[in-house]
Design a protein around this motif. Structure first.
Motif, PDB file in Angstrom:
ATOM      1  N   ARG A 149       1.094  -1.014   0.504  1.00  0.00           N
ATOM      2  CA  ARG A 149      -0.331   0.161   0.168  1.00  0.00           C
ATOM      3  C   ARG A 149       0.815   1.474   0.220  1.00  0.00           C
ATOM      4  O   ARG A 149       0.336   2.465  -0.455  1.00  0.00           O
ATOM      5  N   SER A 175      -8.543  -8.620   4.012  1.00  0.00           N
ATOM      6  CA  SER A 175      -8.186  -7.763   4.827  1.00  0.00           C
ATOM      7  C   SER A 175      -6.913  -7.374   3.536  1.00  0.00           C
ATOM      8  O   SER A 175      -6.371  -5.761   3.612  1.00  0.00           O
ATOM      9  N   VAL A 178      -8.856  -4.737   0.920  1.00  0.00           N
ATOM     10  CA  VAL A 178      -9.187  -3.513   2.160  1.00  0.00           C
ATOM     11  C   VAL A 178      -8.230  -2.592   2.450  1.00  0.00           C
ATOM     12  O   VAL A 178      -8.334  -1.123   2.486  1.00  0.00           O
ATOM     13  N   VAL A 179      -6.873  -3.303   3.120  1.00  0.00           N
ATOM     14  CA  VAL A 179      -5.761  -1.896   3.123  1.00  0.00           C
ATOM     15  C   VAL A 179      -5.384  -1.709   1.976  1.00  0.00           C
ATOM     16  O   VAL A 179      -5.370   0.478   1.667  1.00  0.00           O
ATOM     17  N   TYR A 181      -7.265  -0.570  -0.954  1.00  0.00           N
ATOM     18  CA  TYR A 181      -8.292  -0.048  -1.380  1.00  0.00           C
ATOM     19  C   TYR A 181      -8.836   1.375   0.033  1.00  0.00           C
ATOM     20  O   TYR A 181      -8.521   2.314  -0.709  1.00  0.00           O
ATOM     21  N   GLU A 182      -8.508   0.599   1.494  1.00  0.00           N
ATOM     22  CA  GLU A 182      -9.172   2.090   2.383  1.00  0.00           C
ATOM     23  C   GLU A 182      -7.697   3.593   1.749  1.00  0.00           C
ATOM     24  O   GLU A 182      -7.730   4.241   1.793  1.00  0.00           O
ATOM     25  N   ARG A 183      -5.850   2.871   1.003  1.00  0.00           N
ATOM     26  CA  ARG A 183      -5.374   3.806   0.606  1.00  0.00           C
ATOM     27  C   ARG A 183      -5.675   4.276  -0.371  1.00  0.00           C
ATOM     28  O   ARG A 183      -5.573   5.782  -0.106  1.00  0.00           O
ATOM     29  N   ILE A 185      -8.448   5.369  -1.224  1.00  0.00           N
ATOM     30  CA  ILE A 185      -9.652   6.804  -0.630  1.00  0.00           C
ATOM     31  C   ILE A 185      -8.818   7.578  -0.552  1.00  0.00           C
ATOM     32  O   ILE A 185      -9.424   8.861  -0.297  1.00  0.00           O
ATOM     33  N   GLY A 186      -8.152   6.796   0.823  1.00  0.00           N
ATOM     34  CA  GLY A 186      -7.319   8.377   1.081  1.00  0.00           C
ATOM     35  C   GLY A 186      -6.700   9.117   0.748  1.00  0.00           C
ATOM     36  O   GLY A 186      -5.884  10.320   0.714  1.00  0.00           O
ATOM     37  N   LYS A 188      -7.368   9.399  -1.862  1.00  0.00           N
ATOM     38  CA  LYS A 188      -8.669  10.435  -3.134  1.00  0.00           C
ATOM     39  C   LYS A 188      -8.281   9.478  -4.581  1.00  0.00           C
ATOM     40  O   LYS A 188      -9.306  10.926  -5.814  1.00  0.00           O
ATOM     41  N   ARG A 192     -13.160   1.609  -6.225  1.00  0.00           N
ATOM     42  CA  ARG A 192     -14.617   0.776  -5.719  1.00  0.00           C
ATOM     43  C   ARG A 192     -14.324  -0.246  -4.948  1.00  0.00           C
ATOM     44  O   ARG A 192     -12.829  -0.808  -5.939  1.00  0.00           O
ATOM     45  N   LEU A 193     -14.484  -1.307  -4.451  1.00  0.00           N
ATOM     46  CA  LEU A 193     -14.749  -1.852  -3.717  1.00  0.00           C
ATOM     47  C   LEU A 193     -16.394  -3.047  -2.877  1.00  0.00           C
ATOM     48  O   LEU A 193     -17.159  -2.580  -3.316  1.00  0.00           O
TER      49      LEU A 193
END
Length: 228
Positions: A149, A175, A178-179, A181-183, A185-186, A188, A192-193
């Motif tokens: 990530r 996970s 997920v980690v 994807y969340e990165r 999103i952070g 910007k 999508r997940l």
């Protein structure tokens, strides 16, 4: 520990001149109307899972997009399916990128609409391609993969991501996706997940590839300017 007055060996700077042979095997799919037209086409790079690696290219037909094609499914885009030469290691993505360049010189490719879709070990390759060759691709679809990530900040701000993973995956943990994807999103990014409830590792590959919405979404993604 260094001692005063002791002479140290010199470190010499040098440049390697070795040439690494690119001997990737691959399958190439062209749409039904390719030969009768002169238009350019989108191109999907398909990166297979771990059990199709090696030197037998026929193994690549046994899963993923190539299997769908073998079963009669047609697509309105080119499909480049390189075989991982190793059945144990991750994809050599520099070789994949070099082979892709050869393919794009040979075929009529819309360079604003080149995508990477990969499953499992190919999902790891998809994330790596996004980080290492950020300006080449319009969209990435990692399915049940994972990656680093920390390098996602290198990804193209204009590229889109759709991440798939199953909740019952005992091979690659949910996970891992997920980690990443969340990165995104952070950062910007356009991401999508899809978390598929009760779907295991092999099941998520087919659930994703048989989702018509995926292909409709993918073909809408394009870069504003074609990479040089």
């Amino acid at each position: 520990m260094c001692s005063a007055g002791v002479t140290h060996a010199e470190q010499l700077a040098a440049t390697s001149r070795s040439n690494i042979k690119n001997d990737l095997n691959y399958l190439m799919y062209t749409p039904d109307d390719y030969a009768s037209s002169d238009k350019t086409y989108p191109l999907v790079v398909w990166l297979h899972g771990g059990d199709q690696g090696g030197t037998d290219i026929e193994k690549v037909r046994s899963s993923g997009i190539p299997k769908l094609i073998e079963e009669g499914k047609t697509f309105p885009f080119l499909v480049f399916s390189p075989q991982n030469p190793s059945d144990e290691l991750l994809y050599p993505i520099e070789k994949v990128e070099a082979a892709l360049e050869e393919v794009m010189l040979k075929y009529r490719v819309d360079r604003t609409r080149v995508y990477v879709v990969g499953f499992s070990r190919g999902g790891f390759g998809t994330w790596a391609m996004a980080e290492q060759f950020p300006d080449k691709f319009a969209a990435f679809v990692p399915i049940a993969g994972g990656g680093n990530r920390h390098y996602l900040s290198r990804t193209n701000e204009k590229a889109a991501f759709w991440v798939f993973h199953g909740t019952s995956d005992d091979t690659i943990p949910l996970s891992d996706s997920v980690v990443l994807y969340e990165r995104l999103i952070g950062l910007k990014r356009n991401a999508r997940l899809s978390v598929l409830e009760g779907v295991d590792h092999s099941g998520v590959e087919w659930a994703a590839l048989n989702d018509p919405e995926l292909w409709n979404w993918l073909l809408k993604q394009r870069l504003e300017v074609a990479p040089k």
